[in-house]
Design a protein around this motif. Structure first.
Motif, PDB file in Angstrom:
ATOM      1  N   LYS A 105      12.372   5.430   6.218  1.00 60.75           N
ATOM      2  CA  LYS A 105      11.266   6.491   5.677  1.00 60.75           C
ATOM      3  C   LYS A 105      11.593   7.956   6.062  1.00 60.75           C
ATOM      4  N   GLU A 106      12.363   8.012   7.369  1.00 62.27           N
ATOM      5  CA  GLU A 106      12.606   9.308   7.670  1.00 62.27           C
ATOM      6  C   GLU A 106      13.560  10.099   6.697  1.00 62.27           C
ATOM      7  N   GLN A 107      14.548   9.287   6.220  1.00 54.77           N
ATOM      8  CA  GLN A 107      15.775   9.861   5.257  1.00 54.77           C
ATOM      9  C   GLN A 107      15.345   9.623   3.965  1.00 54.77           C
ATOM     10  N   LYS A 108      13.883   8.980   3.653  1.00 52.23           N
ATOM     11  CA  LYS A 108      13.734   8.637   2.066  1.00 52.23           C
ATOM     12  C   LYS A 108      14.562   7.909   1.387  1.00 52.23           C
ATOM     13  N   LEU A 109      15.091   7.132   2.081  1.00 52.94           N
ATOM     14  CA  LEU A 109      16.070   6.131   1.352  1.00 52.94           C
ATOM     15  C   LEU A 109      15.889   4.687   1.689  1.00 52.94           C
ATOM     16  N   ALA A 110      16.544   3.552   1.209  1.00 58.50           N
ATOM     17  CA  ALA A 110      16.279   2.437   1.074  1.00 58.50           C
ATOM     18  C   ALA A 110      17.759   1.660   1.016  1.00 58.50           C
ATOM     19  N   GLY A 111      17.681   0.357   1.818  1.00 60.18           N
ATOM     20  CA  GLY A 111      18.972  -0.159   1.605  1.00 60.18           C
ATOM     21  C   GLY A 111      19.000  -1.585   1.100  1.00 60.18           C
ATOM     22  N   PRO A 134      12.803   6.832  -2.042  1.00 54.57           N
ATOM     23  CA  PRO A 134      11.910   6.570  -1.091  1.00 54.57           C
ATOM     24  C   PRO A 134      11.229   5.298  -1.458  1.00 54.57           C
ATOM     25  N   LEU A 135      11.676   4.115  -1.349  1.00 60.37           N
ATOM     26  CA  LEU A 135      11.174   2.993  -2.021  1.00 60.37           C
ATOM     27  C   LEU A 135       9.968   2.328  -0.666  1.00 60.37           C
ATOM     28  N   GLY A 136       9.167   1.658  -0.977  1.00 60.10           N
ATOM     29  CA  GLY A 136       8.302   0.904   0.015  1.00 60.10           C
ATOM     30  C   GLY A 136       9.171  -0.456   0.369  1.00 60.10           C
ATOM     31  N   ALA A 137       8.389  -1.291   1.046  1.00 59.47           N
ATOM     32  CA  ALA A 137       8.999  -2.533   1.216  1.00 59.47           C
ATOM     33  C   ALA A 137       9.115  -3.590   0.340  1.00 59.47           C
ATOM     34  N   ILE A 138       7.978  -3.661  -0.592  1.00 60.32           N
ATOM     35  CA  ILE A 138       8.143  -4.696  -1.540  1.00 60.32           C
ATOM     36  C   ILE A 138       9.004  -4.125  -2.566  1.00 60.32           C
ATOM     37  N   GLU A 139       9.245  -2.981  -2.936  1.00 65.27           N
ATOM     38  CA  GLU A 139      10.217  -2.465  -4.034  1.00 65.27           C
ATOM     39  C   GLU A 139      11.369  -2.433  -3.505  1.00 65.27           C
ATOM     40  N   SER A 177       1.779 -16.253  -8.911  1.00 60.51           N
ATOM     41  CA  SER A 177       0.940 -15.389  -9.003  1.00 60.51           C
ATOM     42  C   SER A 177       1.405 -14.340  -9.609  1.00 60.51           C
ATOM     43  N   PRO A 178       0.345 -13.407 -10.171  1.00 53.37           N
ATOM     44  CA  PRO A 178       1.251 -11.802 -10.553  1.00 53.37           C
ATOM     45  C   PRO A 178       1.755 -10.903  -9.706  1.00 53.37           C
ATOM     46  N   PRO A 179       2.999 -10.376 -10.179  1.00 51.74           N
ATOM     47  CA  PRO A 179       3.576  -9.391  -9.173  1.00 51.74           C
ATOM     48  C   PRO A 179       2.743  -8.142  -8.865  1.00 51.74           C
ATOM     49  N   PRO A 180       2.845  -7.583  -7.659  1.00 45.98           N
ATOM     50  CA  PRO A 180       2.197  -6.182  -7.498  1.00 45.98           C
ATOM     51  C   PRO A 180       2.839  -5.264  -8.620  1.00 45.98           C
ATOM     52  N   LEU A 181       1.660  -4.253  -8.947  1.00 44.37           N
ATOM     53  CA  LEU A 181       2.033  -3.508 -10.129  1.00 44.37           C
ATOM     54  C   LEU A 181       3.280  -2.709  -9.844  1.00 44.37           C
ATOM     55  N   SER A 182       3.394  -2.099  -8.658  1.00 40.35           N
ATOM     56  CA  SER A 182       4.796  -1.321  -8.542  1.00 40.35           C
ATOM     57  C   SER A 182       6.182  -2.016  -8.978  1.00 40.35           C
ATOM     58  N   VAL A 183       6.114  -3.327  -8.851  1.00 41.27           N
ATOM     59  CA  VAL A 183       7.378  -4.189  -9.068  1.00 41.27           C
ATOM     60  C   VAL A 183       7.287  -5.076 -10.333  1.00 41.27           C
TER      61      VAL A 183
END
Length: 251
Positions: A105-111, A134-139, A177-183
């Motif tokens: 979150k602090e670096q606005k990155l994901a791995g 800056p992705l969220g966990a599910i993304e 089940s349907p996927p969350p809208l963000s993914v």
């Protein structure tokens, strides 16, 4: 008089040992973590992107060491319960691909971390990739699935089970089940890509069974963009994989 080798310079030399002891890096076991830390330090110096200060390099290495030690504590002293979450190998004719995402979150990155293993638990391929977003966990987990499928294609692997520790994502990939809208787009594109292989199954694994992959996802923070290992195990992951608990089973 001892020969002036690299090992002598970094470890056997009395002055060097005093420095390591003073640093408090290895309070529990000086020798045990030395190889892993040097491997991570070298990787950061070589692949860390922009030049970092010595303090920044050391901080990054210590973060990795902390993550590694937390993993080892869990595997060394598992909680006593009726249900133990483990990594299980695939059947002899298939592979298993574990994927995971990490959010910084602090670096606005994901791995993203990807591990491919065979029926004996042998590491066939591994990938750690930094995502400049800056992705969220599910993304991040959905991106890990997408890249896991691509890595399998690059490795010419046709029959495998792809595991994630995200129940929501796996249920969407299996059309439960349907996927969350963000993914939505990532899920549907991943399902479409999976049809290009001979046989692909999506499965859920508990977080304890996916910890080695999570270490790889966290490793992405310290690299420039992408690190790939083929039929070799990076030093910082070797013991974690060796101590992974798994039972023989068939998918």
């Amino acid at each position: 008089m001892e020969e002036e080798t690299t090992a002598h310079l970094f470890w056997h030399c009395q002055r060097a040992r005093e420095v390591w002891l003073t640093s408090n890096l290895f309070r529990d076991s000086l020798v045990h973590h030395f190889g892993s830390v040097m491997d991570m330090l070298w990787n950061k110096c070589r692949n860390g992107g922009a030049k970092k200060t010595c303090q920044a390099l050391l901080q990054g290495v210590l973060e990795y060491l902390s993550e590694y030690q937390a993993y080892m504590e869990v595997t060394a002293y598992p909680k006593q319960s009726a249900e133990v979450v483990v990594w299980t190998p695939p059947s002899p004719t298939r592979y298993k691909i574990n994927v995971d995402g990490a959010v910084f979150k602090e670096q606005k990155l994901a791995g993203v971390g990807i591990l491919i293993r065979d029926a004996t638990g042998q590491l066939i391929g591994a990938c750690s990739k930094k995502i400049e977003a800056p992705l969220g966990a599910i993304e991040a987990d959905a991106k890990a699935v997408e890249l896991g499928l691509q890595f399998a294609k690059d490795m010419s692997i046709q029959d495998y089970t792809l595991e994630s520790d995200s129940v929501t994502l796996v249920n969407a990939l299996r059309d439960f089940s349907p996927p969350p809208l963000s993914v939505v787009a990532l899920v549907y594109s991943s399902v479409a890509v999976s049809h290009s292989f001979r046989c692909v199954d999506f499965a859920h694994v508990g977080r304890n069974g996916n910890r080695s992959t999570h270490l790889f996802a966290r490793h992405a923070l310290g690299i420039a963009n992408l690190s790939i290992w083929v039929e070799e195990t990076p030093c910082f992951l070797e013991q974690a994989l060796n101590q992974s608990i798994f039972v023989n089973s068939s998918d």
